[in-house]
Design a protein around this motif. Structure first.
Motif, PDB file in Angstrom:
ATOM      1  N   LYS A 336      35.444  48.316  37.441  1.00  0.00           N
ATOM      2  CA  LYS A 336      35.741  47.467  38.781  1.00  0.00           C
ATOM      3  C   LYS A 336      36.871  46.824  38.929  1.00  0.00           C
ATOM      4  O   LYS A 336      37.450  46.701  39.960  1.00  0.00           O
ATOM      5  CB  LYS A 336      34.602  46.234  38.729  1.00  0.00           C
ATOM      6  CG  LYS A 336      34.549  45.373  37.724  1.00  0.00           C
ATOM      7  CD  LYS A 336      33.922  44.046  37.954  1.00  0.00           C
ATOM      8  CE  LYS A 336      33.921  43.066  36.717  1.00  0.00           C
ATOM      9  NZ  LYS A 336      33.446  41.818  37.172  1.00  0.00           N
ATOM     10  N   LYS A 338      40.885  47.403  39.773  1.00  0.00           N
ATOM     11  CA  LYS A 338      41.772  48.175  40.596  1.00  0.00           C
ATOM     12  C   LYS A 338      42.807  48.795  40.046  1.00  0.00           C
ATOM     13  O   LYS A 338      43.324  49.994  40.213  1.00  0.00           O
ATOM     14  CB  LYS A 338      42.009  47.438  41.989  1.00  0.00           C
ATOM     15  CG  LYS A 338      40.817  47.306  42.786  1.00  0.00           C
ATOM     16  CD  LYS A 338      41.130  47.224  44.252  1.00  0.00           C
ATOM     17  CE  LYS A 338      40.046  46.689  45.102  1.00  0.00           C
ATOM     18  NZ  LYS A 338      39.946  45.233  44.939  1.00  0.00           N
ATOM     19  N   ASP A 345      53.168  39.632  32.009  1.00  0.00           N
ATOM     20  CA  ASP A 345      52.550  38.804  31.098  1.00  0.00           C
ATOM     21  C   ASP A 345      51.917  39.297  29.662  1.00  0.00           C
ATOM     22  O   ASP A 345      51.810  38.574  28.916  1.00  0.00           O
ATOM     23  CB  ASP A 345      51.388  38.156  31.910  1.00  0.00           C
ATOM     24  CG  ASP A 345      51.967  37.179  32.877  1.00  0.00           C
ATOM     25  OD1 ASP A 345      53.178  36.803  32.801  1.00  0.00           O
ATOM     26  OD2 ASP A 345      51.259  37.071  33.944  1.00  0.00           O
TER      27      ASP A 345
HETATM   28  N1  NMX Z   1      40.349  41.867  32.976  1.00  0.00           N
HETATM   29  C1  NMX Z   1      39.082  41.721  33.271  1.00  0.00           C
HETATM   30  N2  NMX Z   1      38.267  41.752  34.423  1.00  0.00           N
HETATM   31  C2  NMX Z   1      39.533  42.133  35.378  1.00  0.00           C
HETATM   32  C3  NMX Z   1      40.849  42.157  35.229  1.00  0.00           C
HETATM   33  C4  NMX Z   1      41.213  42.009  33.676  1.00  0.00           C
HETATM   34  N3  NMX Z   1      42.438  42.145  33.398  1.00  0.00           N
HETATM   35  N4  NMX Z   1      41.595  42.289  36.327  1.00  0.00           N
HETATM   36  C5  NMX Z   1      40.689  42.496  37.291  1.00  0.00           C
HETATM   37  N5  NMX Z   1      39.368  42.173  36.721  1.00  0.00           N
HETATM   38  C6  NMX Z   1      38.064  42.441  37.659  1.00  0.00           C
HETATM   39  C7  NMX Z   1      38.164  41.026  38.661  1.00  0.00           C
HETATM   40  O1  NMX Z   1      37.907  39.847  38.080  1.00  0.00           O
HETATM   41  C8  NMX Z   1      37.199  41.448  39.798  1.00  0.00           C
HETATM   42  O2  NMX Z   1      35.978  41.290  39.152  1.00  0.00           O
HETATM   43  P1  NMX Z   1      34.807  40.601  40.122  1.00  0.00           P
HETATM   44  O3  NMX Z   1      34.629  41.705  41.116  1.00  0.00           O
HETATM   45  O4  NMX Z   1      33.589  40.379  39.294  1.00  0.00           O
HETATM   46  O5  NMX Z   1      35.249  39.423  40.859  1.00  0.00           O
HETATM   47  C9  NMX Z   1      37.477  43.060  39.595  1.00  0.00           C
HETATM   48  O6  NMX Z   1      38.095  43.352  38.384  1.00  0.00           O
HETATM   49  C10 NMX Z   1      38.196  43.693  40.607  1.00  0.00           C
HETATM   50  O7  NMX Z   1      39.582  42.856  40.716  1.00  0.00           O
HETATM   51  P2  NMX Z   1      40.988  43.437  41.178  1.00  0.00           P
HETATM   52  O8  NMX Z   1      40.688  43.911  42.749  1.00  0.00           O
HETATM   53  O9  NMX Z   1      41.128  44.575  40.369  1.00  0.00           O
HETATM   54  O10 NMX Z   1      42.084  42.408  40.910  1.00  0.00           O
HETATM   55  P3  NMX Z   1      42.160  40.964  41.960  1.00  0.00           P
HETATM   56  O11 NMX Z   1      43.225  41.438  42.698  1.00  0.00           O
HETATM   57  O12 NMX Z   1      41.081  40.335  42.053  1.00  0.00           O
HETATM   58  O13 NMX Z   1      42.785  40.100  40.842  1.00  0.00           O
HETATM   59  C11 NMX Z   1      44.244  39.504  38.949  1.00  0.00           C
HETATM   60  C12 NMX Z   1      44.117  40.287  40.082  1.00  0.00           C
HETATM   61  C13 NMX Z   1      45.660  39.733  38.371  1.00  0.00           C
HETATM   62  C14 NMX Z   1      43.837  38.009  39.171  1.00  0.00           C
HETATM   63  C15 NMX Z   1      43.243  40.139  37.887  1.00  0.00           C
HETATM   64  O14 NMX Z   1      43.642  41.536  37.595  1.00  0.00           O
HETATM   65  C16 NMX Z   1      43.311  39.483  36.663  1.00  0.00           C
HETATM   66  O15 NMX Z   1      42.605  38.482  36.531  1.00  0.00           O
HETATM   67  N6  NMX Z   1      44.083  39.729  35.590  1.00  0.00           N
HETATM   68  C17 NMX Z   1      44.146  38.904  34.275  1.00  0.00           C
HETATM   69  C18 NMX Z   1      44.944  37.713  34.389  1.00  0.00           C
HETATM   70  C19 NMX Z   1      46.427  38.231  34.688  1.00  0.00           C
HETATM   71  O16 NMX Z   1      46.974  38.937  33.819  1.00  0.00           O
HETATM   72  N7  NMX Z   1      47.145  37.441  35.699  1.00  0.00           N
HETATM   73  C20 NMX Z   1      48.743  37.834  35.832  1.00  0.00           C
HETATM   74  C21 NMX Z   1      49.088  38.132  37.028  1.00  0.00           C
HETATM   75  C22 NMX Z   1      50.684  38.526  36.979  1.00  0.00           C
HETATM   76  N8  NMX Z   1      51.255  37.228  36.983  1.00  0.00           N
HETATM   77  O17 NMX Z   1      52.368  37.122  36.430  1.00  0.00           O
HETATM   78  O18 NMX Z   1      51.169  36.430  37.875  1.00  0.00           O
END
Ligand code: NMX
Ligand code: MLT
Length: 407
Positions: A336, A338, A345
């Protein structure tokens, strides 16, 4: 949104005024004997859109030194907070305490003309950039050490002075690591949570202190800036699972080979197991994925290149390196996410830890010191081009459903 200072390409990563981070790092002036672009040069580029000369960066450093004073009442405000208050909370409170001296606020009260907004915004923004590393060092010393703050050293550049004021490592390498860190976290266009929050609050003509205090509260979230703290905790947990044993070189070489060659014994690989466990618990793997990026973050790659030059023997670096190989396939398999690749980080904590900055609760504050450059540059431009108040229309769900049906 309109953001002048930088632009994020999903595959190539961030560009400061159309220069990739690699170009910024190569082209912009360095400290004497250094090989990393000075962050105050990146600030010049973000604000003016022009590559600064060495003389101009020197001038900027001197300008910041002139403004690097903290009113006693702000220090007292910080000292009045319980020491166990999260450092990001302390920083947000300190930012609001500094607001009393906002020149923008004062001039607005006196009836400043719209055309002058940008120039008082610039005044405040330079003050904030100059003061934030001292505030951050103060928070670090009182929270984790004896509270004594090393003297400000005006002979040093902005980042090197911050590094020395932390009082834990006076090496040139740590100063250089800090310059790199502060240069490459400086800006990530306008839509990330902290920049967007800063912009939103600034669009009400709240001054730069109010606006950045709001942004800092967003940076403190685990899906945004707190991820580097979370990522290091996650790595240290993995290390603990190794039973406190120092991983041997052979173990890491084997672990990498298994991943690189797509060996079916993946599930036996510790990292893979740990990553799967994290996902099963319904948690995210910190340091991986991104809302916009669809490739490995170039900021991660620049930190990796630095680590390859300075700390390949560090067990934590080897762990980060193994994650770099092992985690994307796990996330891809889950199906799931992307972007299964690491963001900045996933590496930053290791670098800080290697140079003896081991208190993870402080990591987001270091991120904040750097991001001050970008959000302040953005604030100046938002006032210069008179961007309007940001006020998106919202709709209740049933009205949205009706709209969706119509289309
Ligand atoms: N681990 C597990 N699940 C993930 C992760 C990950 N690292 N990244 C995305 N997903 C999940 C996300 O929670 C979502 O699940 P659901 O459909 O159940 O809600 C699904 O994959 C699709 O998410 P995406 O569209 O790929 O990502 P989104 O744009 O929603 O979120 C982040 C982007 C950065 C919030 C997400 O990738 C994440 O939570 N990463 C881990 C936290 C992190 O490293 N944040 C730092 C970002 C950079 N910074 O410096 O700020
Ligand atoms: C950032 O540096 O702000 C993060 O990568 C988050 C983002 O761009 O959304």
């Amino acid at each position: 949104m309109v953001t002048e200072t930088s632009d994020l390409d999903a595959n190539k990563g961030i560009a400061y005024r159309h220069l990739s981070l690699y170009e910024v790092n190569t082209k912009l002036p360095k400290a004497p004997g250094g090989s990393v672009a000075l962050p105050e040069g990146a600030f010049w580029l973000l604000v003016t859109g022009e590559e600064p000369s060495a003389e101009e960066v020197k001038g900027m450093t001197e300008e910041l030194h002139k403004r690097a004073t903290i009113p006693a009442n702000v220090m007292t405000t910080i000292d009045s907070l319980p020491k166990e208050t999260h450092p990001m909370t302390q920083l947000s409170v300190a930012m609001l305490a500094l607001q009393k001296d906002s020149k923008f606020f004062k001039k607005y009260q006196e009836g400043m003309k719209k055309d002058d907004y940008w120039s008082y915004a610039l005044e405040d923004c330079l003050d904030v950039v100059a003061k934030v590393p001292i505030i951050a060092a103060k928070i670090y010393r009182r929270t984790f050490h004896d509270g004594k703050l090393p003297e400000y050293d005006p002979k040093l550049d902005w980042a090197a002075n911050f590094a020395q004021m932390l009082g834990i490592n006076q090496s040139e390498d740590f100063k250089e690591a800090m310059r790199l860190y502060l240069m490459l976290h400086a800006d990530h266009e306008g839509g990330n949570v902290s920049a967007h929050a800063t912009h939103l609050v600034g669009s009400a003509l709240s001054d730069p202190y109010y606006a950045w205090a709001a942004g800092l509260c967003g940076l403190a979230g685990p899906l945004h800036g707190l991820a580097n703290q979370e990522c290091l905790s996650w790595l240290l947990d993995v290390q603990k699972q190794l039973g406190g044993q120092k991983p041997t070189k052979e173990r890491w070489a084997l672990s990498k080979m298994l991943v690189v060659f797509g060996n079916s014994s993946h599930s036996e690989d510790l990292m893979t197991d740990f990553a799967n466990k994290t996902l099963k618990e319904g948690k995210v793997i910190p340091g991986f994925g991104h809302a916009v990026l669809r490739n490995t973050d170039p900021r991660y790659m620049l930190e990796r290149e630095f680590a390859l030059k300075h700390c390949t023997e560090d067990p934590l670096f080897q762990l980060v390196d193994s994650c770099y190989q092992a985690i994307p396939p796990v996330l891809l398999k889950q199906g799931k996410v992307k972007n299964p690749f690491p963001n900045v980080d996933a590496h930053s904590g290791q670098l800080m830890h290697f140079y003896n900055l081991k208190e993870q609760n402080f990591y987001t504050v270091v991120f904040a010191v750097s991001r001050t450059l970008g959000v302040m540059a953005q604030y100046i431009w938002s006032r210069a081009v008179s961007l309007p108040i940001e006020r998106p229309k919202s709709l209740p769900l049933d009205e949205l459903m009706i709209l969706a049906k119509k289309h």
